[in-house]
Design a protein around this motif. Structure first.
Motif, PDB file in Angstrom:
ATOM      1  N   ASN B 189       0.811  -1.208   0.000  1.00 27.20           N
ATOM      2  CA  ASN B 189       0.000   0.000   0.000  1.00 27.20           C
ATOM      3  C   ASN B 189       0.853   1.272   0.000  1.00 27.20           C
ATOM      4  OD1 ASN B 189      -2.423   1.288  -0.147  1.00 27.20           O
ATOM      5  ND2 ASN B 189      -3.057   0.868   1.954  1.00 27.20           N
ATOM      6  N   ARG B 192       3.018   1.828  -3.252  1.00 25.72           N
ATOM      7  CA  ARG B 192       2.241   2.262  -4.410  1.00 25.72           C
ATOM      8  C   ARG B 192       1.898   3.748  -4.347  1.00 25.72           C
ATOM      9  NH1 ARG B 192      -0.595  -0.240  -8.148  1.00 25.72           N
ATOM     10  NH2 ARG B 192      -0.410  -2.262  -7.094  1.00 25.72           N
ATOM     11  N   GLU B 193       1.392   4.188  -3.194  1.00 24.49           N
ATOM     12  CA  GLU B 193       0.985   5.594  -3.105  1.00 24.49           C
ATOM     13  C   GLU B 193       2.198   6.526  -3.065  1.00 24.49           C
ATOM     14  OE1 GLU B 193      -1.719   5.489  -4.039  1.00 24.49           O
ATOM     15  OE2 GLU B 193      -3.044   4.097  -2.987  1.00 24.49           O
ATOM     16  N   GLU B 196       2.840   6.756  -6.814  1.00 25.04           N
ATOM     17  CA  GLU B 196       1.757   7.290  -7.644  1.00 25.04           C
ATOM     18  C   GLU B 196       1.384   8.716  -7.255  1.00 25.04           C
ATOM     19  OE1 GLU B 196      -2.977   6.604  -8.351  1.00 25.04           O
ATOM     20  OE2 GLU B 196      -1.801   4.817  -7.941  1.00 25.04           O
ATOM     21  N   LEU B 197       1.357   8.980  -5.954  1.00 29.79           N
ATOM     22  CA  LEU B 197       0.804  10.254  -5.508  1.00 29.79           C
ATOM     23  C   LEU B 197       1.830  11.177  -4.870  1.00 29.79           C
ATOM     24  CD1 LEU B 197      -2.438   8.827  -3.906  1.00 29.79           C
ATOM     25  CD2 LEU B 197      -2.232   9.999  -6.107  1.00 29.79           C
ATOM     26  N   ILE B 202       1.634   9.060 -11.569  1.00 33.58           N
ATOM     27  CA  ILE B 202       1.239   7.796 -12.174  1.00 33.58           C
ATOM     28  C   ILE B 202       1.957   7.581 -13.517  1.00 33.58           C
ATOM     29  CG2 ILE B 202      -0.776   8.674 -13.435  1.00 33.58           C
ATOM     30  CD1 ILE B 202      -2.231   6.113 -12.274  1.00 33.58           C
ATOM     31  N   GLU B 207       4.783  -2.166 -12.047  1.00 37.08           N
ATOM     32  CA  GLU B 207       4.251  -2.936 -10.915  1.00 37.08           C
ATOM     33  C   GLU B 207       5.407  -3.616 -10.178  1.00 37.08           C
ATOM     34  OE1 GLU B 207       1.045  -3.531  -9.600  1.00 37.08           O
ATOM     35  OE2 GLU B 207       0.505  -1.785 -10.799  1.00 37.08           O
ATOM     36  N   VAL B 386      -6.692   8.760  -0.213  1.00 34.12           N
ATOM     37  CA  VAL B 386      -5.248   8.999  -0.176  1.00 34.12           C
ATOM     38  C   VAL B 386      -4.807  10.048  -1.203  1.00 34.12           C
ATOM     39  CG1 VAL B 386      -4.788   7.058  -1.709  1.00 34.12           C
ATOM     40  CG2 VAL B 386      -2.998   7.817  -0.153  1.00 34.12           C
ATOM     41  N   LYS B 387      -5.651  10.337  -2.161  1.00 32.79           N
ATOM     42  CA  LYS B 387      -5.290  11.351  -3.158  1.00 32.79           C
ATOM     43  C   LYS B 387      -5.543  12.767  -2.632  1.00 32.79           C
ATOM     44  CE  LYS B 387      -5.496  11.880  -8.181  1.00 32.79           C
ATOM     45  NZ  LYS B 387      -6.091  11.358  -9.414  1.00 32.79           N
TER      46      LYS B 387
END
Lengths: 421, 532
Positions: B189, B192-193, B196-197, B202, B207, B386-387
């Motif tokens: 988790n 990834r964030e 991505e964020l 992104i 992956e 989360v964004k």
């Protein structure tokens, strides 16, 4: 039916000409907008549309674990991948000799028996994205996975097919954050968390000033004009919404939770026959990376009890046959459980459809758990846009290809008798 | 000036009233006449440097009284704790956390309303929407406070340091499940964030990069701070985190760490947390992604993307310092172009804090005041996901716009508007299907909700408007002068002629004593006031 197609195209052109006034010329109202709703009904069509059908979109936000929603209780690979999280086969509410519901979906099981529920399995799209936000965007805009679109698929439907509807609330969302599904440069949707907020000064200098300050005066400044339009639409819709809620004395037994209460409001609006074509409700919390079992169970319980109360309420008040409910979620979860007692982001999931004229039961093919992709996720068997195409063309009689900007074979979700030609 | 300025061949642009108001509406919470006077006619460089100096020099605010270092888990469950006692501890603790969170929201709002260094708070708010954590999931007030203090500490500082601090921040580790990630099965988790964020944006990783990074981050968990002794009695195995957590201090446990080789962005090594963070910040996409986030948040027009590139260069060129990036942004010609001015929809917090500051309201921050921003779609310490908050047009739905318009009444008449309470509550527990048990559980939940609501609204809204404090030389006598003075003070976008006329007419029709409050109320409920 070709004639209808031709008539819609004609209507679009004609209303395009008339769109400055935002109303349909009288000669059109008399002819092509004549009522052809469901013959059994005496509810008139939404003014400017041919029928009175409504759609209720239910978002399951966060990525619902489809595999624990409809459980393959005979599949060894499922039990191997989820030593802690798998639902024991003895607890599953069996649907057929392979699949059954999560034990908390008691009411949905009854809905299925009554012929009011369908589950489309293996729903997804090519090249799945595992980001909540990107995948939600793909679902809400119906864009190809490699393109970024800003308009929502229903925003485009409103723009394409509902230009003759003189309503500030052709879309109505329960919640605070406007869903991208309704997004459009010419927005036609309102959103609200609690209708009691629409309470404006009507008397004296304040009421008068308030009214005048919120008249639209286009300035050419895009964002500012957007705010003006939103304010104006809000004031216009306020009274309709307040009246619908105030005049409704439903005693239907909805649970006191936010999701169920939102559905109760939707039922009030549908019963009051407000000029709304699509409703949008969210249930959040499905991002179950950790300690999933009880959390997911309570979410499914909420979904099950909420939808059942909604069905009963509409049925009792004679509006179930106008209503189609469709759930969606941005993705399913990874097949294998993680170390935190949860599941990570996955791909294919399932959609529920609820209503009176659907093909009940399990539809579509469930993904083969022995044929996972490189990340260990199921491969989709049904493109979600073919379900959207069915909602648009078969339920609303709309031009799905124009709205989805591509041709998808409508997935047969409706009983033939209720399918628009 | 403490810092060397780049020598410019041209006469540096000076701030006129409109540009100064624009700068303060973005780098602050909207200009007050005093703030405006301080910047008027200064060269842009100098004005921006002074805002940055003030923000950097700001002393941290005094923590709320309930903050205790170190935190003690009052719902910790020992193997021999009786069930009843444990349930009671849990209830008491949750009640206290809820009340402390109400206090924390008002505390931060109060800080924003009274601070002399608004840019520091604006940046803290920016990071709160960027490195998000939601109390909904975290549930520990002290952890939420500490995260806020960390974001404020590094608000205009070094991004790499902030990234290190936030990756070891208790609230973040709980929110994105890092505290539970270990070598046996890394939880993806946070990894990834993070990509991505928080850093790359992104599409700039695979992956596989995420999976390998998740392995590199294993081993970090939460425990008591060094030098503090752990409770000597164990919890039973499989006790949920809430009842077994000993402390909120990020701690590295080598046994839980996957020490093998990882490959991230094509580079291989036996990476741990810091190595991965170094890899991430040095990648070009991180600067570009942050630049985009800042440009959106502060509402600069950058159709060609040139400003974005300059911000990213300032980021990389300074070793990931935020100050040069902000200096570049607030002095950029793009920032002062017509297409950048009056085009930003105020966030709910900006709207409310700005109204309080610009109207010099006498404010005692209360939970109900903070509830207003929540009902407008921005609950402090509870971003939607989360964004963070999407911002822009997403702030404006019918429901949230209605609350924005009701805010005027709420602030001027010190009353809680109708329709702010949620229509139902969140189901956080299974409801037993046995009717009598169900009845009991529902009643308990209802009671808990009622208590929470009562606790939140207990103090009501405590704001006072004194029109005379806005006009030390006396109130303008004519309706036209009064309306124009108020518009000048409150609005940065061109005012529609019909709106101005309507205000003047209303003013003429109202008794003289009622006019200031009436005009303010209508301006606050106008499309113009929604714009920064």
């Amino acid at each position: 039916m070709l004639i209808q197609m031709g008539r819609r195209a004609f209507l679009r052109r004609a209303t395009g000409l008339a769109s400055f006034s935002g109303t349909v010329p009288a000669f059109l109202q008399k002819t092509s907008l004549a009522f052809d709703g469901d013959p059994s009904r005496d509810v008139p069509p939404i003014p400017g549309l041919r029928d009175n059908r409504v759609l209720v979109v239910v978002q399951l936000a966060g990525g619902n674990d489809a595999l624990n929603t409809v459980v393959p209780y005979r599949d060894d690979s499922y039990y191997r991948a989820r030593p802690n999280l798998a639902i024991p086969s003895a607890d599953v509410l069996r649907i057929d000799d392979e699949l059954g519901f999560h034990p908390e979906l008691v009411e949905l099981r009854e809905l299925l028996d009554d012929g009011n529920l369908a589950v489309v399995q293996g729903v997804g799209y090519p090249n799945p994205d595992r980001s909540h936000f990107r995948s939600t965007e793909i679902w809400e805009t119906a864009s190809p996975p490699d393109a970024v679109w800003t308009e929502g698929w229903l925003g485009r439907y409103f723009d394409n097919e509902c230009s003759g509807v003189d309503s500030p609330m052709i879309g109505l969302q329960l919640g605070e954050r406007p869903a991208q599904t309704f997004a459009h440069p010419r927005p036609r949707a309102v959103s609200m968390a609690n209708p009691a907020i629409f309470d404006w000064p009507e008397e004296g200098p304040a009421g008068l000033g308030f009214e005048q300050i919120n008249q639209i005066e286009p300035t050419g400044l895009d964002t500012f004009d957007y705010v003006q339009r939103a304010a104006n639409a809000t004031l216009a819709a306020s009274r309709r919404i307040q009246e619908a809620v105030r005049d409704d004395a439903t005693e239907a037994p909805y649970a006191p939770f936010a999701f169920s209460q939102s559905l109760k409001l939707v039922a009030q609006m549908i019963t009051a026959e407000v000029p709304t074509r699509v409703y949008y409700v969210s249930l959040g919390g499905f991002d179950t990376h950790a300690r999933q079992d009880r959390r997911h169970a309570s979410l499914l319980q909420e979904l099950s009890q909420g939808l059942a109360a909604f069905r009963d309420d509409l049925d009792r008040r004679g509006h179930l046959d106008r209503t189609l409910v469709m759930t969606f979620s941005e993705f399913g979860r990874r097949v294998a459980e993680n170390q935190s007692g949860g599941t990570d982001h996955g791909t294919a999931g399932s959609m529920l459809l609820m209503g009176d004229g659907i093909r009940p039961g399990l539809l579509g093919d469930r993904p083969d758990l022995s044929q996972l992709d490189d990340e260990g996720d199921p491969r989709f068997t049904v493109d979600f846009r073919s379900v959207y195409a069915a909602v648009l063309s078969d339920w609303f009689g709309a031009d799905a290809e124009a709205i989805l900007k591509a041709r998808f074979q409508p997935f047969p979700i409706l009983a033939p008798a209720r399918t628009r030609a | 000036m403490k810092r060397l300025q780049t020598v410019q061949a041209v006469e540096p642009r000076r701030l006129d009233a409109a540009s100064a108001a624009h700068l303060l509406s973005r780098a602050g919470f909207g200009a007050t006449p005093e703030e405006l006077d301080a910047l008027l006619d200064l060269p842009v460089d100098q004005a921006v440097a002074s805002l940055l100096d003030t923000a950097q020099a700001a002393e941290p605010p005094r923590p709320p009284d309930w903050v205790r270092i170190p935190w003690v888990n009052t719902e910790r469950r020992f193997a021999d704790t009786p069930r009843e006692e444990s349930a009671e501890n849990h209830r008491q603790t949750r009640r206290r956390y809820a009340s402390e969170m109400n206090d924390l929201r008002s505390w931060w709002l109060g800080r924003m309303i009274t601070t002399d260094a608004p840019l520091r708070e604006v940046m803290t708010l920016f990071w709160h929407g960027h490195f998000t954590s939601a109390n909904d999931k975290v549930g520990i007030s002290q952890a939420m406070y500490e995260q806020n203090a960390t974001l404020r500490q590094f608000a205009l500082g070094n991004f790499r340091e902030l990234l290190g601090a936030i990756s070891r921040d208790a609230a973040m580790m709980m929110y994105l499940d890092l505290e539970d990630s270990d070598a046996r099965q890394p939880n993806e988790n946070y990894a990834r964030e993070l990509f991505e964020l928080f850093t790359l944006g992104i599409g700039h990783y695979t992956e596989r990069d995420i999976q390998e990074t998740a392995r590199a981050l294993t081993g970090w968990t939460l425990d008591v701070p060094p030098g503090v002794s752990k409770p000597d009695r164990p919890t039973a195995p499989d006790t949920p985190r809430n009842f077994s957590r000993d402390g909120l201090h990020a701690t590295f446990v080598p046994d839980r760490h996957d020490d093998a080789e990882k490959t991230v962005f094509g580079r291989s090594g036996r990476f741990g947390l810091d190595e991965v963070l170094d890899l991430i910040v040095s990648r070009e996409e991180t600067g570009l992604h942050l630049a985009s986030r800042l440009i959106d948040f502060f509402g600069a027009a950058d159709p060609a993307g040139t400003l974005r590139n300059r911000l990213a260069s300032a980021f990389r060129g300074s070793g990931f310092e935020m100050r040069p990036v902000l200096h570049e942004l607030f002095t950029a010609p793009e920032f002062y172009e017509e297409s950048s001015q009056g085009t930003l929809i105020k966030s709910p917090v900006r709207l409310l804090v700005g109204a309080c500051r610009q109207l010099r309201l006498e404010v005692e921050p209360t939970p109900s005041l903070a509830d207003l921003t929540a009902s407008m779609g921005q609950a402090l310490f509870d971003p939607p996901n989360v964004k963070g908050w999407p911002g822009g047009r997403a702030w404006i739905g019918s429901g949230t716009l209605a609350v924005r318009y009701q805010m005027a009444d709420a602030l001027l008449q010190s009353r809680i508007p109708n329709g702010l309470e949620p229509i139902g509550f969140d189901r956080f527990l299974l409801v037993p299907r046995d009717p009598s048990q169900m009845q009991e559980r529902m009643e308990r939940m209802e009671q808990a909700m009622t208590d929470r609501g009562a606790e939140r609204t207990r103090d009501g809204i405590k704001t006072r408007f004194h029109a005379e404090t806005l006009f030390p030389d006396g109130l303008p006598e004519s309706p036209v002068a009064l309306v124009d003075a108020m518009l000048d003070r409150l609005i940065v976008t061109p005012v529609r002629p019909t709106a101005r006329k309507a205000l003047i007419r209303v003013c003429q029709a109202a008794p003289i004593a009622d006019r200031p409050a009436l005009v303010v109320r209508l301006i606050l409920a106008s499309p113009e006031f929604q714009m920064a």
